[in-house]
Enzyme design. Structure first.
Site, PDB file in Angstrom:
ATOM      1  N   SER A 474     -31.781 -31.964 -65.748  1.00  0.00           N
ATOM      2  CA  SER A 474     -32.081 -33.381 -65.824  1.00  0.00           C
ATOM      3  C   SER A 474     -32.092 -34.060 -64.460  1.00  0.00           C
ATOM      4  O   SER A 474     -33.008 -33.852 -63.679  1.00  0.00           O
ATOM      5  CB  SER A 474     -31.075 -34.034 -66.780  1.00  0.00           C
ATOM      6  OG  SER A 474     -31.640 -35.142 -67.406  1.00  0.00           O
ATOM      7  N   ASP A 485     -41.084 -31.198 -53.792  1.00  0.00           N
ATOM      8  CA  ASP A 485     -42.404 -31.822 -53.668  1.00  0.00           C
ATOM      9  C   ASP A 485     -42.615 -32.432 -52.280  1.00  0.00           C
ATOM     10  O   ASP A 485     -43.725 -32.394 -51.736  1.00  0.00           O
ATOM     11  CB  ASP A 485     -42.578 -32.906 -54.730  1.00  0.00           C
ATOM     12  CG  ASP A 485     -43.064 -32.345 -56.063  1.00  0.00           C
ATOM     13  OD1 ASP A 485     -43.086 -31.105 -56.207  1.00  0.00           O
ATOM     14  OD2 ASP A 485     -43.418 -33.137 -56.955  1.00  0.00           O
ATOM     15  N   LYS A 499     -34.858 -29.624 -68.597  1.00  0.00           N
ATOM     16  CA  LYS A 499     -34.782 -30.879 -69.358  1.00  0.00           C
ATOM     17  C   LYS A 499     -35.546 -31.963 -68.598  1.00  0.00           C
ATOM     18  O   LYS A 499     -35.115 -32.402 -67.540  1.00  0.00           O
ATOM     19  CB  LYS A 499     -33.344 -31.307 -69.564  1.00  0.00           C
ATOM     20  CG  LYS A 499     -33.227 -32.631 -70.317  1.00  0.00           C
ATOM     21  CD  LYS A 499     -31.791 -33.077 -70.438  1.00  0.00           C
ATOM     22  CE  LYS A 499     -31.712 -34.464 -71.072  1.00  0.00           C
ATOM     23  NZ  LYS A 499     -32.287 -35.519 -70.231  1.00  0.00           N
TER      24      LYS A 499
END
Length: 727
Positions: A474, A485, A499
């Site tokens: 999460s 990224d 998740k």
């Protein structure tokens, strides 16, 4: 509707016997139906879960969903299929398609009937197990096996078939204690108490337990991360997020019929008083400086905790018996003034690892931040308290220390970090990037919003790595995924949990405007998150740049194991800075990593242990042959001794648990509380080859980039000059 707190949390399901319960209940018989408040709560929860204005993936409450709820409720009651028979389940069959109407009307009688029979069956099984202890069934010379994994097994056809299963289970319990050196009479006494305690724990369950368990079967049918919390559970959840509570500052544990102090917490009234210590047994609790003392022997632990907790500045009296005294001894009276307790053990911590020089690569000092959760004191932040708990604030303080120490790089250790606050995930990422999008959030209607780091500057602009495993979920995946990224740091370890959904806490008491909590809260899935690059972490997780051996298979643990999990998908990327591209560096880092672990005993041992553990899990049974089990035990003991000797010869850090880490055959609550707590503390100081190897990989990266301008130019383009990897 605006809910209280936006959360990104991996929900861990508590065992049924540990669910919150209503205090002060003497009669624990399951009522025929719900109370008026529970009936209202069921209707409120139905309204939330079936409305697309609230739920990300609403489901109509119909016969199909009723069958799903029925299945999950049975699993909650008897997931191991050791109490109900096929006849019992057939008896419940009419409920399969009627639970939807029961929820809509608030008439939950079927759920309470199933729960009542569960309590009866547990009592019967406990009685049977205790009778077995008097029989001559403990011969372990054959080749019998105990198949403990019964998730996919059919329900036992009869009580006689259950008897056979319990015989094997009891024999395994006996054999474990026998191998641990216990004599027959001691084994018989231990197991008799164990099975009696099982019956007692379940006998204490009441209508509140039945209601919460059933509602969670409903919420779990919507999606894996929607949960119902009754008022007491909601309070505990908020305490875990804020890392604070008001009380005496002691960790308690139930042992037989008595609540025992497992640990006195730093800075709390208990330790400051000097009158309480680990092992003390609490037999009485009273409120204020004088008045009635409640005899709490035999009480459930959460009821005792509720009596001991209270507002800061108020007094509580405790009657305690020290561990060395008999239970018939006169208790000692202790009066304490409650205070706010900060749960510092669960907060971010720092350490430094020195990676020695290797050939032409210089020595490096790597700072490590261990972050167990993305915690935040929501109420404290709203109230503008200067000292509210915040993962980001704590990590920023630790990074400042690392800057002062001039460490060469930082590893963020997010192993087994199940998540927490969305705001903390965004702000923590902002400590390492200079403004920009961190996560995209798509609501049920398809609207996508972007959560940005808006704070200029960074707290750490040097080399960074993020260590993750399958338990990283999460909010941890948002942080790791965003760092990946942005090309801001290396991701090391195992593929994460997967998740990719967002939850809000919805207070069910907000609509009736109750003065006191009556209906509880729902942790409701309201959105799905996506990384800046457009990919979801849902189901797939974050894939590391440098991978360690898989310790837990994706078929056993993770989002992919849920039958109603959302599928992976992606949306359009949002513009974001690309600080670096580590692809040209990865092959060289992998080669250095492989070369190093080939000579790293601790890492090799860990890999061996993981392989053995996974092989044992795949087997799904244990042998009941004493010869075979003793050979396995002797082999494990020899392995521990050999490893410890090698550690000593090689000058490695010794394992504090290697001296006595064999199976003692006991369960939680059966061991000496003080010794068990000390052992738990010692485990924190065990060698951690994965963390050290992560630090070494980061040290490799910094050294390689510093040595090669050409490689540095490939990995760190012009847009990456805001960071200082190659200095």
């Amino acid at each position: 509707m605006k809910a209280h707190h936006t959360l990104l949390l991996l929900a861990l399901v508590a065992p049924l016997a540990l669910l919150a319960r209503t205090p002060g209940t003497d009669d624990n018989a399951i009522p025929a139906g719900p109370s008026a408040d529970q009936a209202t709560t069921a209707k409120l929860v139905h309204g939330l879960l079936s409305d697309s204005r609230y739920a990300y993936r609403p489901r109509a409450l119909d016969d199909a969903l009723s069958q799903d709820i029925f299945k999950r409720y049975l699993e909650a009651l008897d997931g191991g299929k050791l109490f109900f028979t096929a006849k019992d389940v057939a008896r419940f069959a009419p409920y399969r398609t009627t639970l939807d109407e029961a929820l809509k009307s608030g008439q939950l009688d079927p759920a309470y009937a199933m729960f009542a029979l569960y309590k009866q069956r547990v009592d019967e099984r406990s009685t049977y197990a205790r009778k077995l202890l008097k029989q001559d069934i403990f011969d372990f010379s054959g080749n019998d096996r105990w198949y403990y994994d019964r998730e996919d097994a059919p329900w036992a056809a009869s009580s006689a078939e259950l008897d056979k299963l319990w015989q094997q289970s009891v024999r395994n319990d006996w054999l474990r204690l026998k191998l641990a050196g216990k004599q027959p009479e001691e084994i018989r006494k231990t197991l008799d108490k164990r099975y009696a305690n099982l019956a007692q724990a379940v006998a204490e369950l009441d209508g509140t337990d039945a209601f919460q368990s059933f509602l969670n079967a409903y919420t779990g049918s919507i999606d894996p991360h929607t949960d119902y919390f009754d008022p007491r559970s909601a309070e505990r959840f908020n305490q875990s997020m804020s890392l604070s509570l008001e009380g005496i500052g002691a960790q308690l544990q139930k042992q037989d019929d008595v609540v025992v102090i497992r640990e006195v917490l730093p800075g709390g009234p208990a330790i400051k008083s000097g009158q309480l210590e680990a092992g003390d047994r609490i037999v009485g609790v009273g409120q204020g400086a004088s008045g009635t003392m409640d005899d709490v022997v035999g009480w459930r632990i959460d009821d005792v905790v509720e009596k001991i907790k209270g507002p800061k500045g108020t007094k509580v009296r405790l009657d305690v018996i020290p561990p060395e005294a008999g239970m018939d001894s006169k208790p000692r009276r202790v009066v304490l003034v409650r205070d706010k307790i900060h749960l510092t053990e669960q907060a971010a911590k720092a350490k430094t690892i020195t990676i020695p020089a290797r050939g032409e690569l210089p020595a490096k000092r790597i700072g490590v931040v261990e972050l167990p959760g993305f915690y935040q004191d929501f109420e404290g932040r709203r109230s503008n308290n200067d000292d509210y708990a915040s993962a980001t604030r704590d990590v920023a303080r630790l990074l400042a220390q690392f800057r002062a120490q001039k460490v060469d790089g930082v590893v963020m250790d997010l192993r087994n970090n199940g998540g927490g606050s969305l705001a903390e995930a965004v702000e923590l990422t902002g400590l390492f990037i200079d403004k920009g999008p961190v996560v995209q959030v798509r609501e049920s209607g398809g609207r996508v919003s972007v959560e940005n780091d808006r704070a200029p500057g960074v707290a750490w602009d040097g080399p960074l790595a993020v260590l993750v495993n399958r338990g990283s979920a999460s909010a941890s995946e948002i942080f790791a995924g965003a760092i990946q990224d942005y090309g801001r740091g290396l991701i090391i370890g195992e593929t994460t949990f997967g998740k990719g959904t967002v939850q809000n806490l919805v207070d069910l008491d907000r609509w009736p405007a109750n003065e006191k909590p009556r209906f509880g809260q729902v942790k409701l899935t309201i959105a799905q998150f996506f990384l800046p690059g457009g990919s979801s972490t849902q189901n797939k997780g974050v894939v590391p740049d440098i991978r360690f051996p898989v310790s837990v298979d994706a078929s056993e643990f993770g989002e992919s194991t849920y039958d109603n999990a959302l599928p992976w998908t992606r949306i359009a990327a949002v513009p974001h800075t690309r600080y670096g591209n580590f692809t040209p560096l990865l092959a060289r880092l992998d080669a250095l990593h492989d070369s190093r672990i080939a000579a790293n005993k601790e890492f090799q041992w860990w890999s061996q242990d993981v392989a053995e553990f996974r092989a044992e899990r795949a087997r799904k049974y244990v042998s009941l042959s004493e010869v075979e089990r003793r050979a396995e035990r002797d082999k494990d003991e020899a392995k521990r001794k050999q490893r410890q000797a090698e550690r000593k010869a090689l000058g490695l850090k010794l394992d504090p648990l290697a001296v006595d880490s064999s199976d003692d055959g006991l369960q939680a609550g059966e061991r000496d509380v003080v010794a068990d707590a000390a052992r738990e503390k010692a485990a924190e100081d065990r060698p951690d080859p994965l963390l050290r190897e992560s630090a070494a990989i980061l040290a490799d990266a910094t050294a390689l980039l510093s040595d090669s301008k050409q490689l540095s130019a490939q990995v760190l383009p012009e847009t990456g000059k805001a960071t200082h990897w190659a200095e």
